[in-house]
Design an enzyme around this catalytic site. Structure first.
Site, PDB file in Angstrom:
ATOM      1  N   CYS A   1      56.124  21.455 102.775  1.00  0.00           N
ATOM      2  CA  CYS A   1      56.851  22.379 101.898  1.00  0.00           C
ATOM      3  C   CYS A   1      57.137  23.651 102.676  1.00  0.00           C
ATOM      4  O   CYS A   1      56.221  24.453 102.920  1.00  0.00           O
ATOM      5  CB  CYS A   1      56.034  22.680 100.644  1.00  0.00           C
ATOM      6  SG  CYS A   1      56.882  23.815  99.533  1.00  0.00           S
TER       7      CYS A   1
ATOM      8  N   HIS B   1      64.806  13.572 103.053  1.00  0.00           N
ATOM      9  CA  HIS B   1      65.969  14.322 102.537  1.00  0.00           C
ATOM     10  C   HIS B   1      67.244  13.501 102.698  1.00  0.00           C
ATOM     11  O   HIS B   1      67.403  12.784 103.701  1.00  0.00           O
ATOM     12  CB  HIS B   1      66.119  15.642 103.291  1.00  0.00           C
ATOM     13  CG  HIS B   1      65.007  16.602 103.010  1.00  0.00           C
ATOM     14  ND1 HIS B   1      65.025  17.485 101.966  1.00  0.00           N
ATOM     15  CD2 HIS B   1      63.794  16.760 103.624  1.00  0.00           C
ATOM     16  CE1 HIS B   1      63.898  18.172 101.948  1.00  0.00           C
ATOM     17  NE2 HIS B   1      63.125  17.744 102.942  1.00  0.00           N
TER      18      HIS B   1
ATOM     19  N   GLU C   1      65.108  18.471  93.941  1.00  0.00           N
ATOM     20  CA  GLU C   1      63.892  18.098  94.653  1.00  0.00           C
ATOM     21  C   GLU C   1      63.180  16.902  94.011  1.00  0.00           C
ATOM     22  O   GLU C   1      63.084  16.807  92.785  1.00  0.00           O
ATOM     23  CB  GLU C   1      62.902  19.275  94.690  1.00  0.00           C
ATOM     24  CG  GLU C   1      63.219  20.293  95.748  1.00  0.00           C
ATOM     25  CD  GLU C   1      62.015  21.148  96.104  1.00  0.00           C
ATOM     26  OE1 GLU C   1      60.881  20.664  95.999  1.00  0.00           O
ATOM     27  OE2 GLU C   1      62.245  22.325  96.470  1.00  0.00           O
TER      28      GLU C   1
ATOM     29  N   CYS D   1      64.805  25.239  98.951  1.00  0.00           N
ATOM     30  CA  CYS D   1      63.949  24.186  99.518  1.00  0.00           C
ATOM     31  C   CYS D   1      63.954  24.395 101.028  1.00  0.00           C
ATOM     32  O   CYS D   1      65.009  24.253 101.663  1.00  0.00           O
ATOM     33  CB  CYS D   1      64.504  22.815  99.144  1.00  0.00           C
ATOM     34  SG  CYS D   1      63.586  21.430  99.832  1.00  0.00           S
TER      35      CYS D   1
ATOM     36  N   GLY E   1      64.501  21.245 102.935  1.00  0.00           N
ATOM     37  CA  GLY E   1      65.879  20.824 102.651  1.00  0.00           C
ATOM     38  C   GLY E   1      66.896  21.642 103.424  1.00  0.00           C
ATOM     39  O   GLY E   1      67.915  21.125 103.882  1.00  0.00           O
TER      40      GLY E   1
HETATM   41  N1  API Z   1      59.705  18.229  96.627  1.00  0.00           N
HETATM   42  C1  API Z   1      59.304  18.085  98.037  1.00  0.00           C
HETATM   43  C2  API Z   1      58.147  19.053  98.387  1.00  0.00           C
HETATM   44  C3  API Z   1      58.558  20.524  98.306  1.00  0.00           C
HETATM   45  C4  API Z   1      59.576  20.882  99.362  1.00  0.00           C
HETATM   46  C5  API Z   1      60.289  22.221  99.180  1.00  0.00           C
HETATM   47  N2  API Z   1      59.919  23.016  98.038  1.00  0.00           N
HETATM   48  C6  API Z   1      60.287  23.040 100.451  1.00  0.00           C
HETATM   49  O1  API Z   1      60.281  24.282 100.384  1.00  0.00           O
HETATM   50  O2  API Z   1      60.314  22.412 101.543  1.00  0.00           O
HETATM   51  C7  API Z   1      58.859  16.631  98.276  1.00  0.00           C
HETATM   52  O3  API Z   1      58.338  16.003  97.365  1.00  0.00           O
HETATM   53  O4  API Z   1      59.041  16.162  99.412  1.00  0.00           O
END
Ligand code: API
Length: 282
Positions: free
Chosen positions: A76, A167, A216, A225, A228
């Site tokens: 994250c 992604h 997400e 993100c 992302g």
């Molecule tokens: N939902 C993402 C985790 C959080 C990623 C995002 N909040 C960031 O800042 O990279 C997953 O399940 O892979």
């Protein structure tokens, strides 16, 4: 049995807000259930999930993060910057280079500190992963870049990049007007992605500026993100929209991140913000 309480700190990175627990001091049981309950913006604290800041044998700290649906994310980006700020300002890690153990390896954080306050953090997010089997995505070939396949009910062209988490990046126009609540789940749960996927919808404004919205995995639309933004910048470089090894500004609903894909690794720079502290019944 007396109700247990836990101290938490609410923080955000570009509006991607999590509930942070200092597990050097307090033990969190059943984080999956806790994330579901506390992420609720009416019956809980409200957030995109929870983040545990834990002791590590191999780094200054270890991160575990859980999406709002209780699923554990392997990485994250926005949370890594918040943890860097937390450790420096509240965790006694008075260093401007901090290491953080994650489920996607150890990340190096470089802090910009002004008068004892962390104003910005640069994270070395590591090399992007493009091999379909490692993302994972069920597509043939050595990489799924500018791939054309049935996705969310239509034939589309997209790129798949892992930054430690999966992604799917689509370049389009009119990003601001997309109804992500309606279309997002169809991408997140498409059978092409056996572990589901985070989906980015990206508009190229100029060779150094991208506008991005994200649906997400496990949290729905977030205001930003970090992984992302990195995946989007890598896909943009590979598609020839943006230059290699130059700063690219990702304009997200919650703020801007600066990403640089050097060809070997991806650097992400941005802020981190304390919002409030609290005590929750668990
Ligand atoms: N939902 C993402 C985790 C959080 C990623 C995002 N909040 C960031 O800042 O990279 C997953 O399940 O892979």
């Amino acid at each position: 049995m007396q109700n247990k309480t836990l101290h938490f700190t609410k923080m955000h990175g570009c509006g991607n807000d999590y509930i942070y627990f200092n597990c050097f001091e307090e033990r969190v049981e059943n984080p999956e259930e806790l994330s579901i309950r506390l992420s609720d913006r009416h019956f809980g604290v409200g957030g995109d999930g929870i983040v545990l800041i834990c002791p590590s044998k191999t780094a200054d700290a270890r991160m575990r993060m859980f999406n709002a649906d209780g699923s554990e994310g392997k990485m994250c980006g926005n949370a890594t910057r918040c943890i860097g700020k937390y450790l420096y300002e509240r965790g006694g890690v008075r260093k401007d280079v901090i290491t953080l153990e994650t489920l996607s390896g150890i990340k190096t954080l470089r802090l910009t500190v002004e008068d004892g306050v962390v104003s910005s953090v640069q994270v070395d997010m590591g090399a992007p992963v493009l091999e379909p089997a490692l993302i994972p995505v069920k597509l043939p070939g050595e990489r799924a870049v500018n791939a054309t396949a049935l996705l969310a009910g239509e034939t589309r062209t997209f790129s798949c990049v892992s930054m430690g988490n999966p992604h799917c990046v689509l370049f389009t126009t009119g990003v601001a007007g997309l109804d992500l609540e309606r279309i997002g789940p169809g991408y997140e749960n498409d059978p092409l992605f056996p572990e589901r996927v985070n989906t980015e919808f990206v508009e190229v404004l100029d060779p150094h500026t991208l506008r991005m919205r994200v649906w997400e995995r496990g949290s729905g639309e977030t205001l930003a993100c970090g992984t992302g933004a990195c995946a989007s910048a890598v896909a943009a470089v590979l598609a020839g929209h943006c230059p290699l090894n130059e700063d690219i500004t990702l304009k997200l609903r919650g703020g801007d991140l600066v990403i640089r894909y050097t060809g070997e690794t991806v650097l992400m720079s941005g802020g981190a913000t304390f919002v409030f502290d609290g005590v929750v019944q668990v």
